[in-house]
Design a protein around this motif. Structure first.
Motif, PDB file in Angstrom:
ATOM      1  N   LEU A  44       5.032  10.458 -10.677  1.00  0.00           N
ATOM      2  CA  LEU A  44       4.365  11.309  -9.676  1.00  0.00           C
ATOM      3  C   LEU A  44       2.869  11.422  -9.956  1.00  0.00           C
ATOM      4  O   LEU A  44       2.049  11.380  -9.039  1.00  0.00           O
ATOM      5  N   LYS A  45       2.512  11.550 -11.222  1.00  0.00           N
ATOM      6  CA  LYS A  45       1.084  11.645 -11.566  1.00  0.00           C
ATOM      7  C   LYS A  45       0.352  10.360 -11.200  1.00  0.00           C
ATOM      8  O   LYS A  45      -0.823  10.385 -10.813  1.00  0.00           O
ATOM      9  N   THR A  46       1.033   9.238 -11.316  1.00  0.00           N
ATOM     10  CA  THR A  46       0.414   7.951 -10.954  1.00  0.00           C
ATOM     11  C   THR A  46       0.229   7.865  -9.441  1.00  0.00           C
ATOM     12  O   THR A  46      -0.807   7.408  -8.951  1.00  0.00           O
ATOM     13  N   LEU A  47       1.235   8.350  -8.702  1.00  0.00           N
ATOM     14  CA  LEU A  47       1.134   8.318  -7.232  1.00  0.00           C
ATOM     15  C   LEU A  47      -0.007   9.197  -6.742  1.00  0.00           C
ATOM     16  O   LEU A  47      -0.686   8.863  -5.770  1.00  0.00           O
ATOM     17  N   SER A  48      -0.233  10.338  -7.431  1.00  0.00           N
ATOM     18  CA  SER A  48      -1.267  11.255  -6.933  1.00  0.00           C
ATOM     19  C   SER A  48      -2.633  10.993  -7.543  1.00  0.00           C
ATOM     20  O   SER A  48      -3.567  11.755  -7.338  1.00  0.00           O
ATOM     21  N   GLY A  49      -2.758   9.909  -8.318  1.00  0.00           N
ATOM     22  CA  GLY A  49      -4.072   9.499  -8.796  1.00  0.00           C
ATOM     23  C   GLY A  49      -4.493  10.103 -10.127  1.00  0.00           C
ATOM     24  O   GLY A  49      -5.615   9.889 -10.587  1.00  0.00           O
ATOM     25  N   LEU A  50      -3.593  10.876 -10.752  1.00  0.00           N
ATOM     26  CA  LEU A  50      -3.942  11.485 -12.045  1.00  0.00           C
ATOM     27  C   LEU A  50      -3.848  10.459 -13.178  1.00  0.00           C
ATOM     28  O   LEU A  50      -4.489  10.597 -14.204  1.00  0.00           O
ATOM     29  N   LEU A  51      -3.020   9.439 -12.966  1.00  0.00           N
ATOM     30  CA  LEU A  51      -2.933   8.322 -13.918  1.00  0.00           C
ATOM     31  C   LEU A  51      -3.149   7.027 -13.150  1.00  0.00           C
ATOM     32  O   LEU A  51      -2.835   6.944 -11.961  1.00  0.00           O
ATOM     33  N   LYS A  52      -3.655   6.020 -13.832  1.00  0.00           N
ATOM     34  CA  LYS A  52      -3.892   4.729 -13.172  1.00  0.00           C
ATOM     35  C   LYS A  52      -2.897   3.694 -13.713  1.00  0.00           C
ATOM     36  O   LYS A  52      -2.754   3.569 -14.929  1.00  0.00           O
ATOM     37  N   PRO A  53      -2.248   2.956 -12.818  1.00  0.00           N
ATOM     38  CA  PRO A  53      -1.340   1.913 -13.310  1.00  0.00           C
ATOM     39  C   PRO A  53      -2.126   0.749 -13.908  1.00  0.00           C
ATOM     40  O   PRO A  53      -3.234   0.446 -13.459  1.00  0.00           O
ATOM     41  N   LYS A  54      -1.553   0.127 -14.910  1.00  0.00           N
ATOM     42  CA  LYS A  54      -2.188  -1.032 -15.540  1.00  0.00           C
ATOM     43  C   LYS A  54      -2.004  -2.270 -14.656  1.00  0.00           C
ATOM     44  O   LYS A  54      -2.855  -3.140 -14.585  1.00  0.00           O
ATOM     45  N   SER A  55      -0.838  -2.323 -13.989  1.00  0.00           N
ATOM     46  CA  SER A  55      -0.589  -3.436 -13.059  1.00  0.00           C
ATOM     47  C   SER A  55       0.374  -2.964 -11.981  1.00  0.00           C
ATOM     48  O   SER A  55       0.962  -1.891 -12.093  1.00  0.00           O
ATOM     49  N   GLY A  56       0.520  -3.773 -10.943  1.00  0.00           N
ATOM     50  CA  GLY A  56       1.378  -3.413  -9.812  1.00  0.00           C
ATOM     51  C   GLY A  56       0.585  -2.730  -8.717  1.00  0.00           C
ATOM     52  O   GLY A  56      -0.614  -2.473  -8.872  1.00  0.00           O
ATOM     53  N   SER A  57       1.244  -2.450  -7.606  1.00  0.00           N
ATOM     54  CA  SER A  57       0.516  -1.857  -6.467  1.00  0.00           C
ATOM     55  C   SER A  57       1.253  -0.638  -5.910  1.00  0.00           C
ATOM     56  O   SER A  57       2.472  -0.518  -6.039  1.00  0.00           O
ATOM     57  N   ILE A  58       0.465   0.264  -5.310  1.00  0.00           N
ATOM     58  CA  ILE A  58       1.010   1.443  -4.619  1.00  0.00           C
ATOM     59  C   ILE A  58       0.358   1.488  -3.242  1.00  0.00           C
ATOM     60  O   ILE A  58      -0.870   1.502  -3.130  1.00  0.00           O
ATOM     61  N   THR A  59       1.196   1.504  -2.207  1.00  0.00           N
ATOM     62  CA  THR A  59       0.687   1.548  -0.840  1.00  0.00           C
ATOM     63  C   THR A  59       1.222   2.794  -0.159  1.00  0.00           C
ATOM     64  O   THR A  59       2.423   3.069  -0.225  1.00  0.00           O
ATOM     65  N   PHE A  60       0.317   3.546   0.477  1.00  0.00           N
ATOM     66  CA  PHE A  60       0.714   4.752   1.210  1.00  0.00           C
ATOM     67  C   PHE A  60       0.204   4.625   2.635  1.00  0.00           C
ATOM     68  O   PHE A  60      -0.992   4.409   2.855  1.00  0.00           O
ATOM     69  N   LEU A  61       1.110   4.711   3.602  1.00  0.00           N
ATOM     70  CA  LEU A  61       0.767   4.539   5.021  1.00  0.00           C
ATOM     71  C   LEU A  61      -0.041   3.248   5.232  1.00  0.00           C
ATOM     72  O   LEU A  61      -1.041   3.225   5.952  1.00  0.00           O
ATOM     73  N   GLY A  62       0.387   2.205   4.534  1.00  0.00           N
ATOM     74  CA  GLY A  62      -0.231   0.891   4.729  1.00  0.00           C
ATOM     75  C   GLY A  62      -1.517   0.651   3.958  1.00  0.00           C
ATOM     76  O   GLY A  62      -2.096  -0.426   4.029  1.00  0.00           O
ATOM     77  N   LYS A  63      -1.990   1.675   3.217  1.00  0.00           N
ATOM     78  CA  LYS A  63      -3.260   1.498   2.473  1.00  0.00           C
ATOM     79  C   LYS A  63      -2.991   1.507   0.974  1.00  0.00           C
ATOM     80  O   LYS A  63      -2.236   2.355   0.484  1.00  0.00           O
ATOM     81  N   PRO A  64      -3.658   0.609   0.215  1.00  0.00           N
ATOM     82  CA  PRO A  64      -3.493   0.650  -1.244  1.00  0.00           C
ATOM     83  C   PRO A  64      -4.176   1.897  -1.821  1.00  0.00           C
ATOM     84  O   PRO A  64      -5.310   2.208  -1.469  1.00  0.00           O
ATOM     85  N   ILE A  65      -3.444   2.625  -2.680  1.00  0.00           N
ATOM     86  CA  ILE A  65      -4.025   3.850  -3.257  1.00  0.00           C
ATOM     87  C   ILE A  65      -4.008   3.858  -4.789  1.00  0.00           C
ATOM     88  O   ILE A  65      -4.470   4.827  -5.398  1.00  0.00           O
TER      89      ILE A  65
END
Length: 234
Positions: A44-65
């Motif tokens: 959850l912290k990664t999804l809300s921007g509190l942590l940054k993933p080292k690799s992989g992608s997160i897309t919300f409503l079609g936009k990479p976040i």
């Protein structure tokens, strides 16, 4: 609505999430269950921007976040209600709710949303001028959810809403999750109380030591012997 593809997240040297993929569709309640330390809150912290993933992608409503700053992510409608409530203890109930709407400028609508929170949680109305640090655990949880709703989330990330609450209050919090969802907010729920979480969710993911090990419709997982043994105490 949300697509998480093969993300790896580290806490220092600890590999906390290992190739995690999941999706949340509009209108769903999706739950993440797993033991303490499985990586649920990290996700959850990664999804809300509190942590940054080292690799992989997160897309919300079609936009990479992935890796965007948390303010930008909230402004797109992805709102995090954190574990442990995190209310601003030296501010009143009303001030906490106002802070939930800090990115909004539509003052008349903000008032309307605040009244809606008070209608949903009458106890907060009684205590609107009270310092939130003096509220009970259950009231603080209601306030934390109310504050998140003030940001008008399209997707609400709810982290352990039932933690430390009496059984009666737990039932009330889960009823609230169902109502919020019926009124049009999509929910991603992290919860130790797997029994309750599987009752309110449409689908579920099971996390173990940073990996997704099972996924499926919530009612099917609730019947699975593996889940019963590990999480439901049967």
């Amino acid at each position: 609505m949300l697509n998480v593809d093969n993300i790896d997240v580290y806490y220092g040297a600890i590999h906390a999430l290992k190739g995690v993929s999941l999706e949340v569709n509009e209108g769903e309640v999706v739950t993440l269950i797993g033991a303490n330390g499985a990586g649920k809150s990290t996700l959850l912290k990664t999804l809300s921007g509190l942590l940054k993933p080292k690799s992989g992608s997160i897309t919300f409503l079609g936009k990479p976040i992935a890796g965007e700053n948390p303010t930008a992510i909230v402004s797109q409608g992805l709102v995090h209600c954190p574990e442990g409530r995190r209310v601003f203890a030296n501010m009143t109930v009303e001030e906490n709710l106002e802070l939930g709407a800090y990115l909004r400028k539509d003052h008349a609508e903000i008032r309307k949303d605040m009244e809606a929170v008070f209608t949903r949680f009458p106890r907060l109305l009684e205590r609107r001028k009270q310092l939130s640090g003096t509220l009970s655990g259950g009231e603080q949880q209601m306030l934390a959810i109310g504050r998140a709703l003030m940001a008008r989330p399209k997707l609400l990330l709810l982290d352990e809403p039932s933690m430390g609450l009496a059984p009666l209050l737990v039932a009330e919090i889960f009823r609230t999750v169902e109502e919020i969802n019926k009124q049009g907010t999509t929910v991603l729920l992290v919860e130790q109380n797997a029994n309750q979480a599987l009752k309110v969710a449409h689908r579920a993911y099971v996390l173990e030591t940073g990996k997704v090990v099972l996924t499926g419709p919530a009612d099917e997982l609730a019947q699975s012997d593996e889940i019963k043994m590990a999480y439901l105490g049967h």
